[in-house]
Write a protein that holds these residues in place. Structure first.
Motif, mmCIF file in Angstrom:
data_model
loop_
_atom_site.group_PDB
_atom_site.id
_atom_site.type_symbol
_atom_site.label_atom_id
_atom_site.label_comp_id
_atom_site.label_asym_id
_atom_site.label_seq_id
_atom_site.Cartn_x
_atom_site.Cartn_y
_atom_site.Cartn_z
ATOM 1 N N LYS A 31 -44.652 -21.266 -47.115
ATOM 2 C CA LYS A 31 -44.665 -22.846 -46.615
ATOM 3 C C LYS A 31 -44.240 -24.032 -47.870
ATOM 4 C CE LYS A 31 -48.634 -23.160 -44.664
ATOM 5 N NZ LYS A 31 -49.753 -23.870 -43.932
ATOM 6 N N LYS A 32 -44.739 -23.645 -48.928
ATOM 7 C CA LYS A 32 -44.449 -24.146 -50.276
ATOM 8 C C LYS A 32 -43.075 -23.894 -50.586
ATOM 9 C CE LYS A 32 -46.166 -24.957 -55.066
ATOM 10 N NZ LYS A 32 -46.060 -26.350 -54.938
ATOM 11 N N LEU A 33 -42.720 -22.860 -50.548
ATOM 12 C CA LEU A 33 -41.107 -22.635 -50.982
ATOM 13 C C LEU A 33 -40.036 -23.330 -50.041
ATOM 14 C CD1 LEU A 33 -39.245 -20.987 -52.510
ATOM 15 C CD2 LEU A 33 -39.281 -19.166 -50.969
ATOM 16 N N TYR A 34 -40.638 -23.328 -48.694
ATOM 17 C CA TYR A 34 -39.583 -24.092 -47.932
ATOM 18 C C TYR A 34 -39.527 -25.489 -48.106
ATOM 19 C CZ TYR A 34 -38.298 -26.290 -43.480
ATOM 20 O OH TYR A 34 -37.692 -27.339 -42.639
ATOM 21 N N LEU A 35 -40.713 -25.961 -48.577
ATOM 22 C CA LEU A 35 -40.745 -27.610 -48.616
ATOM 23 C C LEU A 35 -40.037 -27.860 -50.234
ATOM 24 C CD1 LEU A 35 -44.433 -28.548 -47.877
ATOM 25 C CD2 LEU A 35 -42.136 -28.869 -46.455
ATOM 26 N N GLU A 36 -40.170 -27.008 -51.252
ATOM 27 C CA GLU A 36 -39.476 -27.200 -52.392
ATOM 28 C C GLU A 36 -37.869 -26.965 -52.239
ATOM 29 O OE1 GLU A 36 -40.761 -28.350 -54.963
ATOM 30 O OE2 GLU A 36 -43.031 -28.156 -54.606
ATOM 31 N N VAL A 37 -37.642 -25.913 -51.534
ATOM 32 C CA VAL A 37 -36.179 -26.041 -51.264
ATOM 33 C C VAL A 37 -35.603 -26.866 -50.484
ATOM 34 C CG1 VAL A 37 -34.363 -24.430 -50.334
ATOM 35 C CG2 VAL A 37 -36.251 -23.291 -51.547
ATOM 36 N N LYS A 38 -36.067 -27.518 -49.377
ATOM 37 C CA LYS A 38 -35.815 -28.394 -48.877
ATOM 38 C C LYS A 38 -35.648 -29.645 -49.688
ATOM 39 C CE LYS A 38 -36.590 -30.954 -44.110
ATOM 40 N NZ LYS A 38 -37.386 -31.002 -43.126
ATOM 41 N N ASN A 39 -36.763 -29.953 -50.365
ATOM 42 C CA ASN A 39 -36.750 -31.196 -50.988
ATOM 43 C C ASN A 39 -35.601 -31.041 -52.440
ATOM 44 O OD1 ASN A 39 -37.800 -33.627 -52.482
ATOM 45 N ND2 ASN A 39 -38.475 -32.116 -54.265
ATOM 46 N N ALA A 40 -35.565 -29.840 -52.989
ATOM 47 C CA ALA A 40 -34.213 -29.649 -53.841
ATOM 48 C C ALA A 40 -32.982 -29.942 -53.339
ATOM 49 C CB ALA A 40 -34.449 -28.291 -54.543
ATOM 50 N N GLU A 41 -32.992 -29.422 -52.136
ATOM 51 C CA GLU A 41 -31.332 -29.563 -51.501
ATOM 52 C C GLU A 41 -31.220 -31.367 -51.134
ATOM 53 O OE1 GLU A 41 -27.703 -28.343 -50.167
ATOM 54 O OE2 GLU A 41 -29.481 -26.993 -50.894
ATOM 55 N N GLU A 101 -31.678 -35.957 -61.867
ATOM 56 C CA GLU A 101 -31.378 -34.730 -62.664
ATOM 57 C C GLU A 101 -32.758 -33.908 -63.176
ATOM 58 O OE1 GLU A 101 -28.642 -35.632 -65.626
ATOM 59 O OE2 GLU A 101 -26.958 -35.503 -64.287
ATOM 60 N N THR A 102 -33.473 -34.954 -63.613
ATOM 61 C CA THR A 102 -35.260 -34.472 -64.077
ATOM 62 C C THR A 102 -35.702 -33.934 -62.911
ATOM 63 O OG1 THR A 102 -34.900 -36.084 -65.791
ATOM 64 C CG2 THR A 102 -37.052 -35.105 -65.094
ATOM 65 N N GLN A 103 -35.644 -34.629 -61.760
ATOM 66 C CA GLN A 103 -36.396 -34.094 -60.446
ATOM 67 C C GLN A 103 -35.893 -32.854 -59.888
ATOM 68 O OE1 GLN A 103 -36.097 -37.697 -57.732
ATOM 69 N NE2 GLN A 103 -37.548 -38.526 -58.693
ATOM 70 N N MET A 104 -34.341 -32.591 -60.030
ATOM 71 C CA MET A 104 -33.846 -31.579 -59.721
ATOM 72 C C MET A 104 -34.240 -30.107 -60.622
ATOM 73 S SD MET A 104 -29.942 -32.802 -58.781
ATOM 74 C CE MET A 104 -29.304 -31.076 -58.667
ATOM 75 N N LEU A 105 -34.400 -30.541 -61.958
ATOM 76 C CA LEU A 105 -34.951 -29.587 -62.726
ATOM 77 C C LEU A 105 -36.282 -28.961 -62.382
ATOM 78 C CD1 LEU A 105 -34.486 -27.766 -65.125
ATOM 79 C CD2 LEU A 105 -35.389 -29.642 -66.890
ATOM 80 N N VAL A 106 -37.234 -30.288 -62.147
ATOM 81 C CA VAL A 106 -38.612 -29.808 -61.701
ATOM 82 C C VAL A 106 -38.585 -29.118 -60.543
ATOM 83 C CG1 VAL A 106 -40.766 -30.887 -61.132
ATOM 84 C CG2 VAL A 106 -39.616 -31.811 -62.969
#
Length: 603
Positions: free
Chosen positions: A266-276, A313-318
């Motif tokens: 669930k955490k991975l899905y949220l992080e990938v969705k946020n990164a996209e 860009e910083t948020q994308m790196l995080v």
């Protein structure tokens, strides 16, 4: 972000894959609950079926009589079990019959014919004296034959190939019940791995000799287990609950592992969705910045746009680091916890079905003794207790059939969910999202072979065997109902006869038993006597039909019990195939582990 923007992000391949991973892992959690509960219910149904069968046999045996045996004759013993894989027989010439006295037949022995390792209690002095005499004579004999007890090296079961006293129905079914209990106990190690419900009721054996006292209401469930309602249906526990972690010898429980995997998915899905989302937003802001630079727009507007792009860009790196961390944690849990637990589950299934194969095989030979029953059926009717025990046996047999089908379905759904999750999760989420990392994954190979093993099991053969046993009990229930119906008709006819006979006696006391010939047509006594004679004939006919129904019930019951070998032959064959399938999977896992160990040792 808006609804349209969110749907656009979810259409991205990486986000869609992570969403599928989360969905499949949620199914793994739910099917693990169902698998655990179905396993528990199947073990309970084995024990309950044996107890109900013993109670039924006890009630039926009270309606039969054993003929007295002449002192010089003995019924033939049951055939020894023959199996090319688990059983061996030893034949040899017996010692001189004059040197060894025959065993005493007056006092029945409590020594278990099919389980000589059971402790002996209540032995008579004659039996001990005969055994001592036999042992002394055998030791003194030079050409003494080998022991008649043969056992396999792979199990503690043994078969006695010797002539013994004839057993009655209760003794045979009592042995059958013992091996039902042993088969139920064989699944205990797997229950620890699956964290099935535990029975906190302390049972002290049989209740009045009619079987185990086993109530499903006494089963309690742990925090990592599903629940069953009063109708026998599974009630799913909420996935989001903070489930406790059960530990066995310091190892993390399987329930805890899949729960944490689901949380990380669930955490991975949220992080990938946020990164996209950040990626799309970064592309949008970068395009705006390029337009401002081309147009040589206001300095403050350009700097503000640059800062926004740098912030994204910083948020994308995080976000990328969070994705890598979640992905690494999932891989760690999958390889270091989930894979060893799956190996232990396969080993537990292999050991359970091997034990059940041996116990069902012994049960097959035990029920062969039903052929040698020499009972004289009585004309005693079926009692209400006997009818209730038959209905209870039908209920338990039905529950056995349902729990067996549920067990196979739950295990198939569980391994199917695991395979689907592994198919979409064995890739790297990050800078190169489509890079496969299967690299001959051992866990994927294990799950595929497990799925193949469960799909190749002859489930239909065992299911049809239990169903035929249920049909056999149902026909007895119907016959007992017909007997009860005929009993009511007979009793009704005799009550009507008594009522008319009472009226006839009152008329005879009033008019006398005889009348004049010229008044015969109008004589109420003669007319009433004719009606009473007709009713008496009808009542006798109903009574005869009732006696025929009783005999039919007794004969049908004994004939249907002769079909028990087919049930246990089907269960033995199914358990044997499951043992071989899971043993093959386990051996391949061991071979893969040994090969990896050699590669690590070699330079």
């Amino acid at each position: 972000m808006g609804c349209w923007y969110s749907r656009f992000v979810e259409r991205e391949e990486t986000v869609a894959r992570c969403k599928a991973r989360k969905r499949y892992m949620k199914q793994v959690v739910k099917t693990r609950y169902a698998f655990s509960a179905a396993h528990s219910m199947y073990l309970r149904s084995l024990r309950s079926t044996g107890a109900a069968l013993l109670q039924f046999a006890t009630a039926e045996a009270n309606l039969h009589h054993r003929p007295p045996l002449p002192p010089s004759s003995r019924p033939p013993g049951p055939p020894p079990p023959m199996s090319p894989t688990s059983w061996t027989t030893t034949s040899g010439s017996t010692a001189d019959s004059s040197a060894v006295p025959p065993p005493p037949l007056e006092t029945p022995s409590t020594w278990d014919f099919w389980d000589p390792y059971m402790p002996n209690s209540g032995r008579s002095a004659d039996e001990e004296e005969w055994e001592e005499t036999t042992t002394t004579t055998t030791m003194q004999s030079v050409a003494a034959p080998p022991s008649a007890v043969t056992a396999t090296a792979s199990s503690e079961l043994a078969v006695v190939v010797a002539a013994t006293k004839s057993k009655d129905l209760v003794e045979i079914i009592q042995e059958l019940d013992e091996y039902f209990s042993k088969a139920s106990t064989a699944g205990a190690p797997l229950s620890l791995l699956l964290e099935v419900p535990t029975n906190r009721q302390t049972t002290s054996g049989k209740d009045s000799g009619l079987g185990k006292s086993f109530s499903p209401l006494m089963w309690t469930w742990g925090s990592c287990c599903a629940k069953w309602n009063s109708y026998g249906k599974l009630c799913e526990a909420p996935i989001g609950n903070n489930l406790g972690t059960l530990r066995d010898h310091g190892n993390v429980s399987h329930c805890s592992t899949v729960e944490r995997l689901y949380a990380w998915e669930k955490k991975l899905y949220l992080e990938v969705k946020n990164a996209e989302y950040l990626k799309l937003e970064h592309e949008k802001r970068a395009a705006t910045l390029r337009k401002l630079e081309i147009k040589s727009a206001d300095y403050f507007k350009t700097e503000k746009a640059k800062k926004e792009v740098e912030k994204l860009e910083t948020q994308m790196l995080v976000a990328s680091q969070a994705i890598e961390s979640a992905s690494a944690e999932i891989i760690k849990l999958r390889e270091s916890e989930l894979y060893p637990q799956l190996v232990e589950l396969v080993k537990g299934l292999m050991n359970m079905w091997r034990s059940m194969y041996e116990f069902h095989q012994v049960q097959t030979h035990i029920v062969q003794q039903l052929k040698y029953l020499n009972c004289i059926p009585s004309t005693d009717p079926t009692s209400e207790i006997h009818r209730q025990s038959t209905l209870q046996l039908e209920l338990e047999a039905q529950q056995w059939h349902i729990s067996f089908c549920n067990l196979m379905k739950a295990q198939r759904d569980y391994i199917q969910s695991l395979v689907c999750w592994l198919q979409v999760s064995l890739f790297k989420v990050g800078n190169n999202p489509l890079q496969k990392t299967r690299q001959d994954s051992a866990i994927y190979t294990l799950c595929e072979e497990w799925q193949l093993a469960i799909n190749n099991a002859p489930e239909k053969v065992a299911s049809e065997g239990i169903k035929s046993f249920l049909t056999m009990i149902h026909t007895i229930v119907i016959q007992q109902a017909q007997e009860q119906k005929q009993k009511k008709r007979s009793e009704s006819a005799f009550r009507k006869l008594d009522k008319r006979a009472t009226k006839l006696r009152s008329l005879e006391s009033k008019y006398g038993p005889y009348s004049l010939p010229e008044a015969a047509n109008k004589d109420p006594v003669r007319q009433r006597r004719a009606k009473v004679d007709t009713l008496r004939t009808k009542a006798e006919d109903e009574k005869a039909e009732y006696e025929k129904a009783i005999s039919a019930t007794r004969a049908m019951t004994m004939n249907n019990l002769q079909g028990l070998p087919h049930l246990f032959q089907g269960m033995t064959g199914f358990a044997n195939v499951c043992t071989q399938n899971f043993e093959s999977v386990h051996n391949r896992v061991k071979g893969t582990a040994d090969l990896r160990g050699m590669k690590m040792i070699l330079p």
